[in-house]
Write an enzyme that holds these catalytic residues in place. Structure first.
Site, PDB file in Angstrom:
ATOM      1  N   HIS A   1     -10.248   0.040  -4.387  1.00  0.00           N
ATOM      2  CA  HIS A   1     -10.180   1.093  -5.406  1.00  0.00           C
ATOM      3  C   HIS A   1     -10.340   0.414  -6.770  1.00  0.00           C
ATOM      4  O   HIS A   1      -9.540  -0.452  -7.130  1.00  0.00           O
ATOM      5  CB  HIS A   1      -8.854   1.856  -5.309  1.00  0.00           C
ATOM      6  CG  HIS A   1      -8.726   2.582  -3.997  1.00  0.00           C
ATOM      7  ND1 HIS A   1      -7.587   2.539  -3.227  1.00  0.00           N
ATOM      8  CD2 HIS A   1      -9.620   3.349  -3.334  1.00  0.00           C
ATOM      9  CE1 HIS A   1      -7.793   3.269  -2.129  1.00  0.00           C
ATOM     10  NE2 HIS A   1      -9.012   3.774  -2.175  1.00  0.00           N
TER      11      HIS A   1
ATOM     12  N   GLU B   1      -7.556  -0.349  -9.541  1.00  0.00           N
ATOM     13  CA  GLU B   1      -6.292  -0.992  -9.159  1.00  0.00           C
ATOM     14  C   GLU B   1      -6.348  -2.457  -9.592  1.00  0.00           C
ATOM     15  O   GLU B   1      -6.663  -3.360  -8.817  1.00  0.00           O
ATOM     16  CB  GLU B   1      -6.049  -0.787  -7.667  1.00  0.00           C
ATOM     17  CG  GLU B   1      -5.893   0.707  -7.386  1.00  0.00           C
ATOM     18  CD  GLU B   1      -5.690   1.074  -5.928  1.00  0.00           C
ATOM     19  OE1 GLU B   1      -5.591   2.273  -5.642  1.00  0.00           O
ATOM     20  OE2 GLU B   1      -5.637   0.153  -5.089  1.00  0.00           O
TER      21      GLU B   1
ATOM     22  N   HIS C   1      -3.624  -3.557  -3.028  1.00  0.00           N
ATOM     23  CA  HIS C   1      -3.802  -2.316  -3.797  1.00  0.00           C
ATOM     24  C   HIS C   1      -2.642  -2.143  -4.777  1.00  0.00           C
ATOM     25  O   HIS C   1      -1.637  -2.844  -4.699  1.00  0.00           O
ATOM     26  CB  HIS C   1      -3.774  -1.097  -2.860  1.00  0.00           C
ATOM     27  CG  HIS C   1      -4.974  -0.970  -1.988  1.00  0.00           C
ATOM     28  ND1 HIS C   1      -5.884   0.036  -2.116  1.00  0.00           N
ATOM     29  CD2 HIS C   1      -5.414  -1.743  -0.955  1.00  0.00           C
ATOM     30  CE1 HIS C   1      -6.835  -0.094  -1.202  1.00  0.00           C
ATOM     31  NE2 HIS C   1      -6.575  -1.176  -0.487  1.00  0.00           N
TER      32      HIS C   1
ATOM     33  N   GLU D   1       0.565  -2.408  -1.076  1.00  0.00           N
ATOM     34  CA  GLU D   1       0.649  -1.712  -2.373  1.00  0.00           C
ATOM     35  C   GLU D   1       1.621  -2.497  -3.250  1.00  0.00           C
ATOM     36  O   GLU D   1       2.804  -2.595  -2.942  1.00  0.00           O
ATOM     37  CB  GLU D   1       1.156  -0.279  -2.180  1.00  0.00           C
ATOM     38  CG  GLU D   1       0.313   0.570  -1.235  1.00  0.00           C
ATOM     39  CD  GLU D   1      -0.937   1.161  -1.879  1.00  0.00           C
ATOM     40  OE1 GLU D   1      -1.107   1.002  -3.119  1.00  0.00           O
ATOM     41  OE2 GLU D   1      -1.727   1.782  -1.149  1.00  0.00           O
TER      42      GLU D   1
HETATM   43 ZN   LIG Z   1      -5.786   1.611  -3.419  1.00  0.00          ZN
END
Ligand SMILES: [Zn+2]
Length: 345
Positions: A63, A66, A160, A224
């Site tokens: 992404h 990020e 992420h 994350e």
């Molecule tokens: Zn992500």
């Protein structure tokens, strides 16, 4: 940026972002004896002088907005290229979606992390840059693991940052293992990265980590690391433990972890996915609710036309809520605390 500037600065991220649509493959050797191979834009492989024992993939920027993991990986690559860090293991670093990074957006046209395990070629096929990149990334992962003996450890950490805040700032998603046991040693590595919350999935997925796990037998995780911030606005001290652990991993300097203890972790499993079925789908909590928030039994979570979704289980918590998804897609995931002791090795 030209090759010569890149060789001088070691800034592979800048080299990638200046050439988001492709880089000619090349190879060179560092003073430490490490062989560097550039396979494509955002794709760089390090082969140590001595035989490696582990085959490690670090991925970021699936992404594009990020930024913290992108900065973290860029610094690791730069330190290797400038001779400040010498990997003893084989390492492939992936800046997954350079075009989206350049735009400062999560995606250009489609969520890259829904396109792996062949999903890039389903439906309309390879119609956009993200679908083509997903296919190319699968090929690079395959090429990297084809260079690894089957009995040597292989892992992929896809880094992420979440869109929203979280009750547990950092958490990892452990892909579905089709009944194979979860690995304590991997949970201990996550703890070394300051990640103590892990969501154990029970179904196949179209994510990068599931692809590496299922198709290549890698220990693979989506991690994350906190909340999305623009470039340069990340408080990198919050990522220091993950940074240190990843650097220790690739230089085989990881300290022996403390014995595994279930109470060091918050382990969750998926209880149900709530899919949006009509245009009237509505969430009944604040927009900025944190991941892993839970409400009392019976609380109204969402309505969808005549359907009502209420809290059904003690400790049931919500993650990734998004009312704006397309009809038929997942609008939120409900998870419950789990004890996986019976299936841990
Ligand atoms: Zn992500």
């Amino acid at each position: 940026m030209m090759m010569e500037q890149f060789r001088h600065s070691g800034d592979f991220l800048a080299f990638t972002l200046a050439n988001p649509n492709g880089l000619a493959p090349c190879q060179f050797e560092l003073g430490s004896g490490v062989t560097v191979e550039i396979w494509d834009t955002g794709v760089i492989c390090f082969q140590p002088a001595q035989a490696a024992r582990q085959h490690i993939i670090l991925s970021c920027g699936v992404h594009g907005n990020e930024t913290a993991p992108i900065e973290l990986c860029a610094a690791i690559v730069q330190d290797i290229l400038q001779g400040h860090l010498t990997p003893t293991e084989r390492v492939l670093v992936l800046f997954a979606n350079p075009a989206a990074i350049n735009l400062g957006r999560r995606e250009v046209t489609e969520n890259l992390n829904r396109l792996f395990s062949g999903h890039h070629s389903k439906g309309a096929g390879l119609i956009n840059a993200e679908r083509q990149r997903a296919q190319a990334l699968e090929q690079y992962v395959t090429r990297f693991y084809e260079g690894a003996p089957a009995n040597e450890p292989r892992c992929l950490y896809d880094l992420h940052t979440a869109i929203r805040g979280s009750r547990f700032e950092k958490f990892a998603v452990y892909p579905f293992l089709h009944g194979k046991p979860w690995r304590k040693q991997q949970l201990q590595f996550l703890a070394a990265c300051d990640v103590h919350t892990v969501l154990m999935m029970q179904t196949p997925a179209s994510t990068f980590s599931y692809y590496a796990s299922h198709s290549h037998g890698a220990d693979a995780f989506t991690i994350e690391l906190g909340k999305v911030q623009p470039f340069g606005q990340n408080d990198m001290s919050r990522f220091a433990q993950a940074d240190n652990a990843l650097r220790a991993l690739i230089t085989n300097r990881l300290l022996a972890p403390k014995p595994f203890a279930a109470e060091d972790f918050h382990l969750y499993e998926v209880y149900r996915a709530i899919n949006k079925q009509t245009q009237d789908f509505k969430l009944h909590f604040a927009d900025d609710v944190q991941n892993f928030t839970s409400y009392p039994l019976g609380s109204l979570l969402a309505t969808d036309g005549d359907l009502e979704y209420r809290v059904e289980r003690e400790g049931e918590a919500l993650i990734f809520p998004n009312a704006k998804v397309a009809i038929g897609q997942r609008a939120m995931l409900m998870v419950v605390p789990t004890d996986i002791q019976h299936n841990l090795i």
